[in-house]
Design an enzyme around this catalytic site. Structure first.
Site, mmCIF file in Angstrom:
data_model
loop_
_atom_site.group_PDB
_atom_site.id
_atom_site.type_symbol
_atom_site.label_atom_id
_atom_site.label_comp_id
_atom_site.label_asym_id
_atom_site.label_seq_id
_atom_site.Cartn_x
_atom_site.Cartn_y
_atom_site.Cartn_z
ATOM 1 N N THR A 198 1.005 -1.065 0.157
ATOM 2 C CA THR A 198 0.241 -0.173 0.068
ATOM 3 C C THR A 198 0.222 1.133 0.130
ATOM 4 O O THR A 198 0.269 2.598 -1.000
ATOM 5 C CB THR A 198 -0.741 -0.199 1.293
ATOM 6 O OG1 THR A 198 -0.311 -0.717 2.388
ATOM 7 C CG2 THR A 198 -2.109 -0.929 0.516
ATOM 8 N N PHE A 249 -6.493 4.528 6.341
ATOM 9 C CA PHE A 249 -6.397 3.802 7.112
ATOM 10 C C PHE A 249 -6.651 2.902 7.782
ATOM 11 O O PHE A 249 -7.061 2.462 8.828
ATOM 12 C CB PHE A 249 -4.943 4.316 7.953
ATOM 13 C CG PHE A 249 -3.813 4.971 7.174
ATOM 14 C CD1 PHE A 249 -2.779 3.983 6.914
ATOM 15 C CD2 PHE A 249 -3.728 6.293 6.836
ATOM 16 C CE1 PHE A 249 -1.652 4.832 6.249
ATOM 17 C CE2 PHE A 249 -2.892 7.017 6.560
ATOM 18 C CZ PHE A 249 -1.470 5.628 6.005
ATOM 19 N N CYS A 256 -5.030 0.424 10.593
ATOM 20 C CA CYS A 256 -3.786 0.251 11.143
ATOM 21 C C CYS A 256 -3.457 0.559 11.333
ATOM 22 O O CYS A 256 -2.810 1.454 11.979
ATOM 23 C CB CYS A 256 -3.634 1.255 9.763
ATOM 24 S SG CYS A 256 -2.504 0.774 8.505
HETATM 25 C C1 HEM Z 1 -0.111 4.221 2.624
HETATM 26 C C2 HEM Z 1 -0.290 2.698 3.291
HETATM 27 C C3 HEM Z 1 -0.715 2.124 4.393
HETATM 28 C C4 HEM Z 1 -2.584 1.689 3.683
HETATM 29 C C5 HEM Z 1 -3.627 2.587 3.204
HETATM 30 C C6 HEM Z 1 -2.930 0.607 4.674
HETATM 31 C C7 HEM Z 1 -4.563 1.462 5.063
HETATM 32 C C8 HEM Z 1 -4.568 -0.351 5.667
HETATM 33 C C9 HEM Z 1 -6.096 -0.392 6.578
HETATM 34 C C10 HEM Z 1 -7.319 0.804 5.310
HETATM 35 C C11 HEM Z 1 -6.019 -0.932 7.043
HETATM 36 C C12 HEM Z 1 -7.574 -1.016 7.469
HETATM 37 C C13 HEM Z 1 -8.347 -2.906 7.131
HETATM 38 C C14 HEM Z 1 -9.797 -3.220 7.209
HETATM 39 O O1 HEM Z 1 -10.043 -2.837 7.688
HETATM 40 O O2 HEM Z 1 -9.865 -4.435 6.950
HETATM 41 C C15 HEM Z 1 -5.055 -1.528 7.800
HETATM 42 C C16 HEM Z 1 -4.907 -2.886 7.893
HETATM 43 C C17 HEM Z 1 -3.303 -3.100 9.075
HETATM 44 N N1 HEM Z 1 -2.124 -2.468 8.138
HETATM 45 FE FE1 HEM Z 1 -1.683 -0.758 6.686
HETATM 46 N N2 HEM Z 1 -1.973 0.460 5.129
HETATM 47 C C18 HEM Z 1 -0.325 0.777 4.838
HETATM 48 C C19 HEM Z 1 0.573 1.383 5.827
HETATM 49 C C20 HEM Z 1 0.855 -0.495 6.419
HETATM 50 C C21 HEM Z 1 2.053 0.202 7.060
HETATM 51 C C22 HEM Z 1 3.453 0.731 7.130
HETATM 52 C C23 HEM Z 1 2.106 -1.426 7.971
HETATM 53 C C24 HEM Z 1 3.488 -1.837 8.297
HETATM 54 C C25 HEM Z 1 4.494 -1.587 8.493
HETATM 55 C C26 HEM Z 1 0.832 -1.374 7.859
HETATM 56 C C27 HEM Z 1 -0.071 -3.089 9.258
HETATM 57 C C28 HEM Z 1 -1.417 -2.907 8.623
HETATM 58 C C29 HEM Z 1 -1.565 -3.995 9.634
HETATM 59 C C30 HEM Z 1 -0.660 -5.081 10.813
HETATM 60 C C31 HEM Z 1 -3.110 -4.082 9.950
HETATM 61 C C32 HEM Z 1 -3.875 -5.002 10.482
HETATM 62 C C33 HEM Z 1 -4.024 -4.217 11.761
HETATM 63 C C34 HEM Z 1 -5.688 -4.843 13.338
HETATM 64 O O3 HEM Z 1 -6.147 -5.396 12.141
HETATM 65 O O4 HEM Z 1 -4.751 -4.825 13.592
HETATM 66 N N3 HEM Z 1 0.377 -1.071 7.221
HETATM 67 N N4 HEM Z 1 -3.822 -0.964 7.158
#
Ligand code: HEM
Length: 482
Positions: free
Chosen positions: A295, A423, A430
């Site tokens: 992402t 996010f 996120c």
């Molecule tokens: C521009 C960059 C990013 C965007 C747009 C993004 C977007 C998202 C979104 C929308 C979710 C929620 C998904 C849901 O509700 O089903 C999410 C969850 C998550 N993201 Fe990101 N993300 C980004 C970068 C990152 C990075 C850099 C990491 C790790 C270093 C990461 C790790 C995670 C994890 C582990 C979750 C799950 C969290 C949980 O449910 O406890 N993401 N992300």
């Protein structure tokens, strides 16, 4: 830290949305619905999210689509999305593409069901890995990886060659999460083709998306070859990840200065003393490698596209970098957050192309969405972030126009809450948000300072979908500044 309540889940096999919506008939759907097949006329299998954008504009803030006997409710109106953000009535729903990733990521943080104990355990153990202090520790590694990108772009600039923006941003973000999280070097910049790990990750994401486009009972038949390739991709990822973990354990663990892998292997839960199992560590490493790079790579690519197309914006952003960073060769951690205008460019790019373009929410009790649509406990809807971010009632009639001024402090304050959600939301939002923002602003700052970004005048933005969004075929000509 995010709220940490656990939530109820859907019964097994409860995949279609309609069961929990007693007044589903009041929600509009596309015309020309075919028996059994549903709303397939004119639908694209390759770009389902952009397709939904088309329907959203025609059908309004909440609408439904049906495919092969399953009915899906999409929500994008700002008022309704704000209601869905109420954590006392709604929670993350693990469905569609996210559920399709379970064979590879299991109960890792992203794909865990709300009730699975490993979600809370991993969340509590890993959240400190994203504290301000931890981020400041990752900063020098982020700079080192960015230098490898600029070396690569310097060579292209010297030879008058263009660069493959999404390809290079993917190398950069993969190396960044691999170095900072796991002390691992994939050597991406030494490969002319994508690293096999990237190919396997992209393969699993594309497969998870494709599974949504065929009737579930027929997928073993229709996607037999793809299924075999997916199994091979998963095996490849497991092999790579097991090797990363083996090397760390062989070094006695703790060799990563408290990085994410150290936390996964060494840290016990502060209250219960529990630790992540070996199998769960494997799931988490894969989760972070995939979620941690794909992402952010898309976000950087879209931002570079817009910068190359808006020389006035690029000039203003560059002037800010020059002013804030001056002659400092290696900007410090604190100097990144000071790039306020660069951050606005990034936010505006994420508004128009949120690289995770949708997320799902389910009712945790019987409730009424927006005071209008009754939902039973377990009913769910897909929040179409891509359209929420273009809602003309919030963003104006020129919502499609790229304009970083929308993120000036006053403009942000004047908007209602929950209208910008790249996010996600709530307890399952996120975990890597600050990581991604810091990395992306740092890299945009470094690239703006070093290069003029010349676009290919013939290029028209096309967006590929593989659960995430990415500009397709984007190339730029970097020119070293004087
Ligand atoms: C521009 C960059 C990013 C965007 C747009 C993004 C977007 C998202 C979104 C929308 C979710 C929620 C998904 C849901 O509700 O089903 C999410 C969850 C998550 N993201 Fe990101 N993300 C980004 C970068 C990152 C990075 C850099 C990491 C790790 C270093 C990461 C790790 C995670 C994890 C582990 C979750 C799950 C969290 C949980 O449910 O406890 N993401 N992300």
């Amino acid at each position: 830290m995010a709220e940490t309540t656990t939530r109820a889940v859907l019964p097994k096999g409860f995949r279609s949305a309609e069961h929990g919506w007693p007044e589903l008939h009041r929600i509009p759907h596309p015309p020309y619905r075919l028996p059994l097949l549903g709303d397939v006329l004119g639908a694209s299998r390759r770009t389902p999210v952009q397709d939904s954008l088309k329907y959203a504009r025609r059908l309004g803030p909440v609408f439904r689509r049906s495919a092969f006997g399953k009915e899906f409710v999409f929500t994008w109106g700002a008022g309704l999305v704000a209601d869905l953000a109420d954590e006392s009535r709604f929670a993350k729903h693990v469905g569609l593409g996210v559920a399709n990733l379970r064979p590879v990521a299991g109960d890792g943080l992203f794909t865990a069901y709300n009730h699975e104990p490993n979600w809370q355990l991993a969340h509590d153990v890993l959240a400190p890995g994203f504290s301000r202090e931890a981020m400041a520790g990752y900063h020098p590694m982020m700079l080192t990886v960015a230098e490898r990108l600029t070396e690569h772009w310097d060579r292209a600039a010297a030879g008058g060659r263009s660069v493959d923006v999404p390809g290079d941003m993917t190398k950069l973000t993969l190396e960044t999460i691999a170095h900072t999280g796991f002390g691992h070097d994939f050597g991406s910049f030494e490969w002319s083709r994508p690293h096999p790990c990237v190919t396997a990750m992209v393969g699993t994401l594309s497969h998870a998306q494709r599974l949504n486009s065929v009737p579930a009972p027929l997928s073993p038949l229709l996607l037999r070859r793809a299924g075999r390739r997916n199994a091979a991709d998963i095996a490849c990822l497991n092999r790579i990840v097991d090797e990363v973990v083996r090397v760390r354990r062989a070094g006695g663990g703790g060799g990563g200065d408290g990085d994410l892998l150290d936390r996964m292997l060494e840290t016990a839960h502060p209250e219960t003393g529990e630790r992540l199992s070996a199998e769960n560590v494997r799931r988490q490493v894969i989760t972070f490698l995939v979620a941690g790079h794909e992402t952010t790579s898309g976000a950087l690519s879209f931002a570079l596209h817009y910068l190359s197309r808006h020389p006035d914006v690029a000039a203003r952003a560059r002037a800010e970098v020059d002013r804030v960073w001056g002659d400092t060769v290696a900007p410090g951690y604190e100097q990144v957050a000071k790039l306020r205008y660069v951050r606005r460019v990034l936010d505006e790019s994420l508004r128009l192309w949120p690289t995770a373009p949708a997320f799902a929410r389910e009712a945790t009790r019987d409730t009424v969405l927006g005071g209008e649509h009754p939902m039973r406990r377990g009913a769910w809807t897909l929040v179409l972030t891509l359209m929420l971010h273009r809602d003309p009632e919030v963003w104006g009639v020129d919502a499609e126009r790229f304009d970083p001024a929308r993120f000036e402090a006053g403009a942000v304050r004047a908007r209602p809450a929950h209208v910008f959600k790249p996010f996600g939301t709530g307890a399952r939002a996120c975990i890597g948000r600050q990581f991604a923002l810091h990395e992306a602003v740092l890299v945009l700052g470094l690239l703006l300072r070093r290069y003029e970004l010349r676009p290919d005048p013939a290029y028209r933005l096309r967006v590929t979908e593989r659960l995430t969004l990415m500009p397709e075929g984007l190339r730029l000509h970097p020119e070293r500044r004087g």
